[in-house]
Design a protein around this motif. Structure first.
Motif, mmCIF file in Angstrom:
data_model
loop_
_atom_site.group_PDB
_atom_site.id
_atom_site.type_symbol
_atom_site.label_atom_id
_atom_site.label_comp_id
_atom_site.label_asym_id
_atom_site.label_seq_id
_atom_site.Cartn_x
_atom_site.Cartn_y
_atom_site.Cartn_z
ATOM 1 N N GLU A 24 0.811 -1.218 0.000
ATOM 2 C CA GLU A 24 0.000 0.000 0.000
ATOM 3 C C GLU A 24 0.847 1.272 0.000
ATOM 4 N N GLN A 25 1.997 1.219 0.656
ATOM 5 C CA GLN A 25 2.764 2.442 0.871
ATOM 6 C C GLN A 25 3.923 2.623 -0.105
ATOM 7 N N ALA A 26 4.396 1.536 -0.708
ATOM 8 C CA ALA A 26 5.590 1.619 -1.553
ATOM 9 C C ALA A 26 5.283 2.310 -2.877
ATOM 10 N N ALA A 27 6.312 2.879 -3.459
ATOM 11 C CA ALA A 27 6.193 3.470 -4.788
ATOM 12 C C ALA A 27 6.002 2.359 -5.820
ATOM 13 N N PRO A 28 5.558 2.705 -7.032
ATOM 14 C CA PRO A 28 5.447 1.691 -8.082
ATOM 15 C C PRO A 28 6.776 0.964 -8.279
ATOM 16 N N VAL A 29 6.691 -0.273 -8.706
ATOM 17 C CA VAL A 29 7.902 -1.070 -8.919
ATOM 18 C C VAL A 29 8.684 -0.496 -10.090
ATOM 19 N N ALA A 30 9.965 -0.256 -9.884
ATOM 20 C CA ALA A 30 10.824 0.217 -10.970
ATOM 21 C C ALA A 30 11.099 -0.938 -11.929
ATOM 22 N N PRO A 31 11.211 -0.677 -13.223
ATOM 23 C CA PRO A 31 11.435 -1.762 -14.187
ATOM 24 C C PRO A 31 12.615 -2.652 -13.831
ATOM 25 N N GLU A 32 13.711 -2.043 -13.341
ATOM 26 C CA GLU A 32 14.894 -2.839 -13.029
ATOM 27 C C GLU A 32 14.725 -3.679 -11.758
ATOM 28 N N ALA A 33 13.642 -3.432 -10.994
ATOM 29 C CA ALA A 33 13.404 -4.185 -9.763
ATOM 30 C C ALA A 33 12.358 -5.279 -9.927
ATOM 31 N N CYS A 34 11.806 -5.426 -11.129
ATOM 32 C CA CYS A 34 10.712 -6.384 -11.337
ATOM 33 C C CYS A 34 11.119 -7.822 -11.038
ATOM 34 N N ALA A 35 12.315 -8.217 -11.456
ATOM 35 C CA ALA A 35 12.750 -9.599 -11.241
ATOM 36 C C ALA A 35 12.855 -9.913 -9.757
ATOM 37 N N GLU A 36 13.408 -8.984 -8.997
ATOM 38 C CA GLU A 36 13.545 -9.188 -7.550
ATOM 39 C C GLU A 36 12.176 -9.207 -6.873
ATOM 40 N N GLU A 37 11.298 -8.295 -7.281
ATOM 41 C CA GLU A 37 9.951 -8.236 -6.709
ATOM 42 C C GLU A 37 9.175 -9.512 -7.012
ATOM 43 N N LEU A 38 9.296 -10.004 -8.238
ATOM 44 C CA LEU A 38 8.616 -11.234 -8.625
ATOM 45 C C LEU A 38 9.123 -12.416 -7.807
ATOM 46 N N ALA A 39 10.436 -12.514 -7.651
ATOM 47 C CA ALA A 39 11.010 -13.633 -6.900
ATOM 48 C C ALA A 39 10.513 -13.640 -5.461
ATOM 49 N N ALA A 40 10.495 -12.474 -4.828
ATOM 50 C CA ALA A 40 10.042 -12.404 -3.440
ATOM 51 C C ALA A 40 8.569 -12.770 -3.320
ATOM 52 N N LEU A 41 7.759 -12.264 -4.236
ATOM 53 C CA LEU A 41 6.329 -12.541 -4.193
ATOM 54 C C LEU A 41 6.030 -14.008 -4.460
ATOM 55 N N ARG A 42 6.675 -14.554 -5.468
ATOM 56 C CA ARG A 42 6.371 -15.925 -5.876
ATOM 57 C C ARG A 42 6.976 -16.967 -4.937
ATOM 58 N N GLU A 43 8.178 -16.720 -4.456
ATOM 59 C CA GLU A 43 8.903 -17.740 -3.696
ATOM 60 C C GLU A 43 8.722 -17.625 -2.187
ATOM 61 N N GLU A 44 8.360 -16.445 -1.697
ATOM 62 C CA GLU A 44 8.244 -16.269 -0.257
ATOM 63 C C GLU A 44 6.815 -15.909 0.173
ATOM 64 N N ILE A 45 6.302 -14.806 -0.347
ATOM 65 C CA ILE A 45 5.017 -14.302 0.137
ATOM 66 C C ILE A 45 3.849 -15.182 -0.300
ATOM 67 N N ALA A 46 3.786 -15.545 -1.589
ATOM 68 C CA ALA A 46 2.653 -16.338 -2.070
ATOM 69 C C ALA A 46 2.552 -17.695 -1.371
ATOM 70 N N PRO A 47 3.642 -18.464 -1.246
ATOM 71 C CA PRO A 47 3.513 -19.735 -0.514
ATOM 72 C C PRO A 47 3.059 -19.543 0.932
ATOM 73 N N LEU A 48 3.581 -18.505 1.582
ATOM 74 C CA LEU A 48 3.194 -18.236 2.958
ATOM 75 C C LEU A 48 1.710 -17.874 3.044
ATOM 76 N N ALA A 49 1.243 -17.043 2.113
ATOM 77 C CA ALA A 49 -0.166 -16.654 2.099
ATOM 78 C C ALA A 49 -1.068 -17.859 1.878
ATOM 79 N N HIS A 50 -0.689 -18.736 0.954
ATOM 80 C CA HIS A 50 -1.527 -19.907 0.680
ATOM 81 C C HIS A 50 -1.539 -20.861 1.871
ATOM 82 N N THR A 51 -0.422 -20.951 2.591
ATOM 83 C CA THR A 51 -0.366 -21.821 3.763
ATOM 84 C C THR A 51 -1.218 -21.277 4.900
ATOM 85 N N ARG A 52 -1.109 -19.975 5.155
ATOM 86 C CA ARG A 52 -1.771 -19.384 6.308
ATOM 87 C C ARG A 52 -3.191 -18.896 6.023
ATOM 88 N N LEU A 53 -3.415 -18.369 4.839
ATOM 89 C CA LEU A 53 -4.710 -17.745 4.548
ATOM 90 C C LEU A 53 -5.658 -18.650 3.786
#
Length: 272
Positions: free
Chosen positions: A50-79
């Motif tokens: 909610e608070q972060a600025a839009p994702v910069a193009p050069e940061a997309c790969a890192e953002e995708l990796a964190a979302l797909r490999e860490e946050i999404a599995p955790l969300a599916h497990t807990r939520l």
């Protein structure tokens, strides 16, 4: 006897403020819950989105990796059932930053259509895939387009897109490739692999057309990619000739010269 509290029932975050409130409520009702640390991670990530600025193009790969490999599995497990709603804003934020007209087959998930598939926003997937000028050449984009057509109740377009995808990925068996297809189409792929006279994976689009002859009426739609291989084209011409009630000799000879087993299948079972 007091009923056991199910933590996910008290956790229905729609935004960062809602996530904070849900987390505080969970802390009150289950202060010793082993998953509190993981729920806190999800709260912090919701706040970040909610608070972060839009994702910069050069940061997309890192953002995708964190979302797909860490946050999404955790969300599916807990939520569990609530995970999709929780993750949707993150996927939308990433989709807005990923390219649409440009596609790199070496990094197929760094395209807006991938993030939009995760939401899922099927109309956006169709638009993003079709924004790539040569999308009909890329199996990853074709598979996403086929799924989107399928969910938007366009079965013929979905079937042709899957067939084109199979044509562009001959190294994969149709059954493996079409696991995300409709149950009916997936059964077709299984039938293909169990034929008495086995055919090559490259023959699947033409064989599928033989089993679904009504598709010949949808081959010329500009917004729906279809196979273009010589064998598929020969089968299409034979079926069109059959539908016209015209003499089939030349069309049969053309298919015979390219793939005799497919002509035998046509002669033995006919279209459909």
């Amino acid at each position: 006897m007091r009923r056991k509290t199910t933590c996910t029932a008290h956790w229905r975050p729609r935004n960062a403020a809602d996530a904070d409130a849900s987390f505080e409520r969970l802390c009150r009702i289950a202060p010793n819950h082993a998953g509190l640390g993981e729920y806190e991670i999800l709260v912090l990530y919701a706040r970040h989105i909610e608070q972060a600025a839009p994702v910069a193009p050069e940061a997309c790969a890192e953002e995708l990796a964190a979302l797909r490999e860490e946050i999404a599995p955790l969300a599916h497990t807990r939520l569990r059932a609530q995970a999709r709603d929780y993750l949707a804003p993150a996927w939308r934020r990433l989709a807005a930053a990923l390219p649409r007209a440009d596609f790199d087959p070496n990094d197929p998930d760094l395209h807006a259509s991938y993030a939009e598939t995760q939401i899922p926003d099927w109309d956006a997937v169709i638009a993003s895939v079709q924004a790539v000028a040569d999308h009909a050449q890329h199996p990853a984009l074709l598979a996403r387009l086929a799924q989107a057509f399928q969910h938007r109740q366009r079965p013929e377009a979905a079937t042709l897109a899957w067939a084109r995808c199979s044509e562009r990925a001959p190294e994969m068996s149709p059954a493996d490739l079409l696991r995300a297809a409709s149950p009916r189409l997936y059964r077709r792929a299984l039938m293909f692999e169990e034929l008495d006279e086995p055919l090559e994976p490259t023959d699947f689009p033409a064989w599928l057309l033989l089993r679904e002859p009504g598709l010949v009426h949808h081959l010329d739609r500009a917004d729906s990619p279809a196979p273009v291989g010589a064998v598929f084209t020969a089968m299409a011409e034979l079926l069109r000739t059959h539908l016209r009630g015209a003499d089939e000799v030349e069309a049969r000879q053309r298919l015979q010269a390219l793939r005799p087993p497919l002509l035998r299948a046509y002669l033995q079972h006919g279209p459909g």
